[in-house]
Scaffold this motif. Sequence first.
Motif, PDB file in Angstrom:
ATOM      1  N   ALA A  25       0.835  -1.212   0.000  1.00 39.86           N
ATOM      2  CA  ALA A  25       0.000   0.000   0.000  1.00 39.86           C
ATOM      3  C   ALA A  25       0.865   1.255   0.000  1.00 39.86           C
ATOM      4  O   ALA A  25       0.558   2.241  -0.688  1.00 39.86           O
ATOM      5  CB  ALA A  25      -0.925  -0.006   1.216  1.00 39.86           C
ATOM      6  N   MET A  26       1.964   1.227   0.761  1.00 36.51           N
ATOM      7  CA  MET A  26       2.873   2.381   0.790  1.00 36.51           C
ATOM      8  C   MET A  26       3.535   2.582  -0.566  1.00 36.51           C
ATOM      9  O   MET A  26       3.701   3.722  -1.038  1.00 36.51           O
ATOM     10  CB  MET A  26       3.933   2.179   1.888  1.00 36.51           C
ATOM     11  CG  MET A  26       3.365   2.173   3.300  1.00 36.51           C
ATOM     12  SD  MET A  26       4.545   1.540   4.538  1.00 36.51           S
ATOM     13  CE  MET A  26       5.767   2.860   4.536  1.00 36.51           C
ATOM     14  N   LYS A  27       3.909   1.487  -1.186  1.00 36.65           N
ATOM     15  CA  LYS A  27       4.520   1.581  -2.516  1.00 36.65           C
ATOM     16  C   LYS A  27       3.517   2.151  -3.519  1.00 36.65           C
ATOM     17  O   LYS A  27       3.862   2.989  -4.360  1.00 36.65           O
ATOM     18  CB  LYS A  27       4.998   0.202  -2.966  1.00 36.65           C
ATOM     19  CG  LYS A  27       5.702   0.197  -4.311  1.00 36.65           C
ATOM     20  CD  LYS A  27       6.204  -1.200  -4.671  1.00 36.65           C
ATOM     21  CE  LYS A  27       6.905  -1.186  -6.026  1.00 36.65           C
ATOM     22  NZ  LYS A  27       7.380  -2.547  -6.404  1.00 36.65           N
ATOM     23  N   GLN A  28       2.262   1.704  -3.407  1.00 36.29           N
ATOM     24  CA  GLN A  28       1.233   2.188  -4.327  1.00 36.29           C
ATOM     25  C   GLN A  28       0.967   3.679  -4.111  1.00 36.29           C
ATOM     26  O   GLN A  28       0.690   4.413  -5.070  1.00 36.29           O
ATOM     27  CB  GLN A  28      -0.058   1.387  -4.146  1.00 36.29           C
ATOM     28  CG  GLN A  28      -1.115   1.667  -5.205  1.00 36.29           C
ATOM     29  CD  GLN A  28      -0.629   1.343  -6.611  1.00 36.29           C
ATOM     30  OE1 GLN A  28      -0.064   0.283  -6.845  1.00 36.29           O
ATOM     31  NE2 GLN A  28      -0.839   2.267  -7.548  1.00 36.29           N
ATOM     32  N   GLU A  29       1.064   4.119  -2.878  1.00 36.34           N
ATOM     33  CA  GLU A  29       0.885   5.552  -2.592  1.00 36.34           C
ATOM     34  C   GLU A  29       1.938   6.384  -3.335  1.00 36.34           C
ATOM     35  O   GLU A  29       1.626   7.447  -3.877  1.00 36.34           O
ATOM     36  CB  GLU A  29       0.999   5.805  -1.082  1.00 36.34           C
ATOM     37  CG  GLU A  29      -0.213   5.379  -0.281  1.00 36.34           C
ATOM     38  CD  GLU A  29       0.001   5.613   1.207  1.00 36.34           C
ATOM     39  OE1 GLU A  29       0.962   6.328   1.567  1.00 36.34           O
ATOM     40  OE2 GLU A  29      -0.789   5.075   2.009  1.00 36.34           O
ATOM     41  N   ASP A  30       3.165   5.894  -3.326  1.00 35.68           N
ATOM     42  CA  ASP A  30       4.225   6.586  -4.071  1.00 35.68           C
ATOM     43  C   ASP A  30       3.894   6.655  -5.558  1.00 35.68           C
ATOM     44  O   ASP A  30       4.052   7.695  -6.207  1.00 35.68           O
ATOM     45  CB  ASP A  30       5.567   5.868  -3.882  1.00 35.68           C
ATOM     46  CG  ASP A  30       6.156   6.072  -2.505  1.00 35.68           C
ATOM     47  OD1 ASP A  30       5.776   7.055  -1.848  1.00 35.68           O
ATOM     48  OD2 ASP A  30       7.001   5.253  -2.092  1.00 35.68           O
ATOM     49  N   ILE A  31       3.404   5.528  -6.078  1.00 36.96           N
ATOM     50  CA  ILE A  31       3.073   5.470  -7.512  1.00 36.96           C
ATOM     51  C   ILE A  31       1.929   6.418  -7.833  1.00 36.96           C
ATOM     52  O   ILE A  31       1.983   7.180  -8.809  1.00 36.96           O
ATOM     53  CB  ILE A  31       2.717   4.019  -7.912  1.00 36.96           C
ATOM     54  CG1 ILE A  31       3.943   3.122  -7.767  1.00 36.96           C
ATOM     55  CG2 ILE A  31       2.195   3.981  -9.352  1.00 36.96           C
ATOM     56  CD1 ILE A  31       3.653   1.645  -7.951  1.00 36.96           C
ATOM     57  N   ASP A  32       0.872   6.381  -7.006  1.00 36.65           N
ATOM     58  CA  ASP A  32      -0.289   7.237  -7.254  1.00 36.65           C
ATOM     59  C   ASP A  32       0.065   8.719  -7.164  1.00 36.65           C
ATOM     60  O   ASP A  32      -0.466   9.549  -7.909  1.00 36.65           O
ATOM     61  CB  ASP A  32      -1.405   6.915  -6.247  1.00 36.65           C
ATOM     62  CG  ASP A  32      -1.982   5.521  -6.465  1.00 36.65           C
ATOM     63  OD1 ASP A  32      -1.762   4.952  -7.554  1.00 36.65           O
ATOM     64  OD2 ASP A  32      -2.623   4.989  -5.524  1.00 36.65           O
ATOM     65  N   ALA A  33       0.977   9.051  -6.242  1.00 39.85           N
ATOM     66  CA  ALA A  33       1.386  10.448  -6.064  1.00 39.85           C
ATOM     67  C   ALA A  33       2.508  10.843  -7.017  1.00 39.85           C
ATOM     68  O   ALA A  33       2.974  11.987  -6.978  1.00 39.85           O
ATOM     69  CB  ALA A  33       1.833  10.669  -4.621  1.00 39.85           C
TER      70      ALA A  33
END
Length: 507
Positions: free
Chosen positions: A444-452
Amino acid sequence: MKATKIQSIMKGALALFLLAAAWPSSSLLAQGYDIKVTFKPYTRGFIYLAHYFGKPVYVKDSLPLGPGSTVEFKGREPLEGGIYMVVNPAKNQMVEMLIDSGSAKQHFSVVADSADLVHGTHFTGSPDNDVFSSYQAYAAGQYTRMRPLQQALSTAKTHADSTRLIDQIQSINKATADYRTNLMKVNPSSFLATLFALMQEPVIPPAPKLSNGRPDSLFAYRYYKAHYWDGIAFNDGRLLFTPIFEPKLNDYFTRLVSPEPDSLKEEVNYMILYSRSDPTMFKYFITKFTNDYATPKYMGQDAVFLDLFEKYYQTGQVDWLTDAQKKAIYDRAYSIMANQLGDPAADMSLLDTADRKLSLYSVQAPFTVVCFWDPDCGHCQKIVPELDSIYVAKWKQLGVKVWAVLIDTVKTDVAKIAPEKAHWMKYIRDHHLDDWLNVYQTPAMKQEDIDAKRAGFRQLYDVYQTPTIYLLDEQKKIVGKKLTWEQVDELIQRKMQRAHTTNPVSR
């Protein structure tokens, strides 16, 4: 057949086409080339027209032998100047010849006899190759004289014999050098004169004396470096089509240029600047230096690649790349932008073994060793225990901290520890890494980086293999990167010794 494309493949699978075989024709004359070759006594098979590009040899054309052991190589556009050769059907003999730029010097014939290529090769309509052929015959004779002397020197039993043989060898070398010097004086504007200039070593005069009356100990180095390229122009594309230029260029950077990035940048940009008027040389220098410094041998030299990227790639001056090649260059540049030596390291907010968020910049230590690793990585299984041993034996007492990042994402479950996290924590316990600051990232943290559209730690720290080890100072500036634990220890000791020398403790 068409000329072979030349490819340069950089370490890390970053591929760039060095030069295409279809050379630019806008600056070339329209008359083309016409080279008639007679290679005795062959009557069947193919004769090959080839050229150097650095040390390798590339085939430009091939033709079946016609009547009289003869073929005729023709083209609508002139050849790039350089050292070319015609190769016999058996591919075990060749005749080298000079091809100068411009069509006027590319219409001639050559007759070669395989029984004696040195003395049995004759050119018609090419004065440059007449001189070149004479020089090759002279050089072959000098080598015949030199070889028994070198063999005798290797087995000489007395100092007197060695001295006598060395004097004789030096005499032959001097005669050969004088022969070349004379040819350069007689034919100063010829391609052969350029080749001889490329082969010459600067002759260093006696060092001047300093104000203290002693000879200047650095004079020889400065003079040699300043005169290393005498007679050579970096916008002369003919140099690339020789086996001499690239080794000389590599030797220059190896022996005479400081490995510090700023010194390398100065030399690299100077050569590129003066190559601009020749598209072939410009493309060569850009590509070579990109390949050399995108994944360099020495730490910190990737700053040279970044400088090239900003000056030439981002400004659109490199326009010969495919989309895939361009992407590889840009991806590489973005991977090292955030981790240059002396720059502040990128912060990381990750989870520790108790799932508490921890920031890299919250770590208070004179030095922080950042290690990206994986417990299933075979190399990590060897290096990580060694890293911990030196940490326990030396670094811990100095206040050094180890920030250890698990490179794989780990799922978390309140009710049950995920198997991959349990495996990671077991490795930590089994190898007594509890004193380390062990952190990880969830999907989820990795996906947050991708989304942002934020760069993750893998890109920010150029992590494409494990383990990857950095050393940060007290302000979290990057002191070293991609290090072994031995190099980390050496850097820590050196930095601490320097600090102690600068700020000695009063007694």
